[in-house]
Scaffold this motif. Structure first.
Motif, short mmCIF file in Angstrom:
data_model
loop_
_atom_site.label_atom_id
_atom_site.label_comp_id
_atom_site.label_asym_id
_atom_site.label_seq_id
_atom_site.Cartn_x
_atom_site.Cartn_y
_atom_site.Cartn_z
N ASP A 51 -4.83 53.84 -33.05
CA ASP A 51 -4.27 52.73 -32.32
C ASP A 51 -2.74 52.81 -32.26
OD1 ASP A 51 -5.01 50.24 -31.13
OD2 ASP A 51 -3.86 49.30 -32.77
N ALA A 52 -2.14 53.06 -33.43
CA ALA A 52 -0.67 53.16 -33.49
C ALA A 52 -0.20 54.33 -32.62
CB ALA A 52 -0.22 53.36 -34.94
N ARG A 55 -0.04 53.38 -29.08
CA ARG A 55 1.07 52.48 -28.75
C ARG A 55 2.41 53.20 -28.69
NH1 ARG A 55 0.85 48.32 -32.88
NH2 ARG A 55 -1.22 49.07 -33.42
N SER A 63 1.67 52.88 -22.38
CA SER A 63 1.80 52.59 -23.81
C SER A 63 2.90 51.56 -24.06
CB SER A 63 2.11 53.86 -24.59
OG SER A 63 3.47 54.23 -24.37
N GLU A 64 2.84 50.94 -25.21
CA GLU A 64 3.85 49.93 -25.54
C GLU A 64 5.27 50.52 -25.48
OE1 GLU A 64 3.12 47.79 -29.17
OE2 GLU A 64 5.15 46.98 -29.21
N SER A 77 5.09 44.71 -30.80
CA SER A 77 4.04 44.47 -31.79
C SER A 77 4.66 44.60 -33.18
CB SER A 77 2.93 45.49 -31.63
OG SER A 77 3.45 46.79 -31.88
N VAL A 80 5.56 48.25 -34.03
CA VAL A 80 6.73 48.77 -33.33
C VAL A 80 8.00 48.09 -33.83
CG1 VAL A 80 7.86 48.97 -31.07
CG2 VAL A 80 5.44 49.57 -31.33
#
Ligand SMILES: NC(=O)c1ccc[n+]([C@@H]2O[C@H](COP(=O)([O-])OP(=O)(O)OC[C@H]3O[C@@H](n4cnc5c(N)ncnc54)[C@H](O)[C@@H]3O)[C@@H](O)[C@H]2O)c1
Lengths: 243, 428
Positions: A51-52, A55, A63-64, A77, A80
């Motif tokens: 998941d990380a 992101r 992506s984030e 998040s 981050v």
């Protein structure tokens, strides 16, 4: 694409792999744990790290990190935000030589694996695991306790150009980070202060109890091998190899 | 980039190299050994490849071009511009009577190679002939026999045998770098009709000789020849069985040779060469790949790829140790290992510095591909009188495979290597 892992009861050995995460291959070994907790621990970590990784993936425009970089107004998040904070701290500690925002956009490639190993270390310790060997693509290793049959985990460092062993490192409750240039993949580290790409045939190793600190230091040493980093970071062992 | 002459000198000094590539022997003697001496050479066939040889000869200390021959005036004239003092001939037999000529370079259409080579050796000349050896199996046998009964040197321009990246690559394979060789994939793709402009219609067959069976055996002898040689050289063996399919897929212009060939060669241990050439799509370019259990050697680019980089094998060792109750260091560390998806295989160069890579699109030549060194070695043989080792044999083996490939495609059947064409050099 995570696998379920395999367990050998005789040695209480659990092994699992994610072929591609954080841009590389993750291998996970724990020893001395019963099967069920060993599998549960891996499940927790592997889903978190996948998941990380998603992101932080700069190559995925959705992506984030990509969205933050494209200027989207977005509440980062917790992960981050934590990385940004750690990034600023290490930037200050290295006089700007380690910078997750060099060139303006965020790139956690130089710390994500070390940071993920911090997380893994925490999970393992809480679960009471004292014997583990985790390896992100050879460049970020966490070695808890010792090899079940030896006094430490002993890691050989091959010269990426010739394959000949350059050095042996004994790791015991320690993390190791390797930076450097390899054939066909050179100049990926940049000095954020000058913009200069480091193309020297050099490898650097940093070993520290903190995986993230090791990761930052192997990069900083790659950029500036002449500095006396060990004075500022007495917990670390560092070495530079010209190959 | 390493000076190529120095390279050959260093290589010559390296143990084992001359076992691997004994034809390099003359290249390995120092420049000074030939100082001031010149081979008096003549060119027969002043077309595009012939003129390329003239360019290389202009810069070669060991060479003096004393005569030129072509029965097509425009090409003879063009060639004479490179060496205005060279005597000009339209009949190669007349040239062979010229006592001032030590050696001849034959760059005529394939159908003429055997006759010209035999005549030149008969006339007491050293011979450098373009690949392939000959148009038919019988002619190959004849040339091979003649080469054994002469004191003169016979070279074939199969430049991969003199190309540094190929030599090192084959050496690394022989040393076991990629493990057991389990297969070979060679291909040559272009998107061009192979035609040349013809000034008047009666010259069609002469100028576009490549398209007609009277002079040419098509893609197999023109392109595959080089690549099949490399496969035999690498394995130090010859295949025993051949099957293939050939067609004219796109260039349906009254040509007689295939524009698409797929041929499989099987060695006695089951290892195969998969050969493919097509000249109506160039996407895949030209490649000579040797596939091993532990890695892949891309000889064309001078790089190799390992099936498992040390990280993977290191982690496997570690698991085995834990299971077996042993302890030792494992090679598990290194910068930036990336996964084993095809695009992510890490290329490892076989030589340092920049490597010239032939994309295979030119009909004439590629830079720094070893052609100059073959010529140079030939000139040195003209001077020293020393015959090169194994070149005729390699050319014979490779040409036979080209011709047998054509036979398999034409007869649409599996061909076993014919007994009557075996020579002692061949191992099966
Ligand atoms: N080693 C390599 O990489 C390489 C590359 C290109 C060509 N070649 C080989 O070189 C040879 C020549 O190819 P090319 O492309 O230069 O062809 P080309 O048609 O350009 O040249 C052939 C020349 O031979 C001349 N010729 C024909 N019959 C003759 C005769 N009876 N007497 C004297 N001259 C005669 C022609 O007039 C022409 O000038 C072929 O065997 C080809 O396979 C090898």
């Amino acid at each position: 694409m995570t696998d379920e892992g395999s367990y050998s009861p005789a040695q209480q050995l659990f092994h699992a792999v994610i072929p591609k995460v954080m841009g590389t291959r993750l291998e996970w070994i724990t020893c001395g744990m019963k099967e069920k907790p060993a599998r549960m621990l891996w499940e927790r970590f592997s889903s978190w790290v996948s998941d990380a990784s998603a992101r932080l993936n700069r190559f995925d425009p959705s992506s984030e990190v990509s969205r933050l970089n494209s200027g989207e107004c977005l509440e980062p998040s917790a992960d981050v935000a934590a990385l940004m904070d750690l990034g600023h701290r290490y930037k200050a500690l290295t006089d700007g030589l380690f910078d997750v925002q060099s060139g303006g956009s965020l790139d956690f490639g130089g710390m994500a694996k070390g940071w993920a190993l911090e997380k893994a270390k925490d999970l393992l310790e809480r679960a009471g695991c004292s014997c583990a060997f985790l390896n992100f693509g050879g460049s970020s290793i966490l070695a808890l306790g010792t090899h079940p049959n030896g006094p430490a985990w002993q890691v050989a460092l091959p010269d990426p150009f010739s394959g000949i062993t350059l050095d042996l490192w004994n790791l015991k409750d320690a993390a190791m980070s390797v930076s450097g240039n390899v054939p066909g993949y050179t100049g990926h580290i940049e000095n954020p202060l000058t913009g200069e790409r480091i193309t020297a045939r050099r490898l650097t190793v940093a070993v520290d109890s903190s995986p993230l600190r090791a990761e930052v230091l192997s990069t900083a040493l790659m950029i500036s091998p002449e500095r006396h980093w060990e004075q500022r970071f007495p917990s670390a062992s560092m070495k530079c190899y010209n190959v | 980039m390493t000076d190529r002459r120095t390279f050959i000198k260093e290589m010559g000094a390296m143990a084992g190299l001359l076992t691997l590539a004994p034809w390099l022997k003359s290249c390995s003697s120092p420049e000074a050994a030939y100082a001031g001496e010149k081979a008096r050479v003549a060119l027969i066939g002043c077309g595009s490849r012939g003129q390329y040889h003239l360019v290389l000869l202009q810069g070669m200390a060991e060479a003096e071009v004393v005569a030129l021959c072509d029965d097509y005036q425009p090409n003879l004239q063009a060639a004479s511009a490179f060496f205005p003092k060279a005597r000009l001939y339209s009949d190669y037999r007349k040239l062979l009577e010229d006592p001032q000529v030590d050696g001849v370079i034959i760059a005529t259409p394939l159908g003429l190679h055997a006759r010209m080579t035999l005549d030149a050796l008969d006339a007491g000349k050293h011979v450098f002939c373009e690949k392939a050896m000959a148009l038919t199996l019988e002619q190959c046998r004849e040339v091979y026999e003649a080469s054994r009964n002469t004191s003169k040197s016979l070279y074939y321009c199969m430049q991969r045998m003199f190309d540094e990246k190929y030599i090192r690559g084959v050496q690394l394979i022989r040393e076991g770098l990629i493990g057991d060789v389990v297969g070979m994939r060679c291909h040559w793709f272009r998107n061009a009709d192979w035609r040349r402009e013809v000034p008047s219609p009666e010259l069609e067959r002469r100028i576009n000789w490549r398209l007609y069976k009277e002079y040419s055996a098509g893609l197999m002898t023109e392109l595959a020849c080089h690549q099949l040689e490399v496969c035999n050289w690498t394995l130090d063996r010859m295949p025993t069985e051949i099957i293939g399919l050939g067609d004219i897929v796109y260039w349906k212009d009254a040509r007689e040779v295939y524009d698409s060939v797929n041929v499989t060669y099987r060695y006695s241990n089951g290892c195969k060469i998969t050969y493919e050439s097509l000249i109506s799509n160039k996407f895949n370019g030209m490649e000579d790949q040797i596939l091993g259990k532990k890695g892949t050697m891309d000889l064309t680019r001078g790089v190799y790829y390992l099936e498992e980089d040390h990280l993977v094998s290191g982690m496997r060792q570690l698991l085995d140790q834990i299971r077996d109750g042993v302890f030792a260091a494992v090679p598990a560390a290194g910068p930036s290992w990336r996964p084993e998806l095809r695009a992510a295989y890490v290329p490892h160069p076989v030589i340092e510095g920049s490597v010239s890579v032939n994309a295979g699109q030119s009909m004439v030549a590629a830079d720094n591909d070893g052609s100059d060194l073959v010529l140079k070695a030939f000139c040195r043989s003209c001077i020293s009188g020393e015959k090169p080792q194994n070149i005729v044999e390699e050319a014979y083996c490779a040409t036979l495979l080209c011709l047998l490939g054509n036979q398999a495609m034409e007869e649409q059947r599996l061909i076993r290597f014919p007994e009557e064409y075996k020579i002692p050099y061949m191992k099966f």
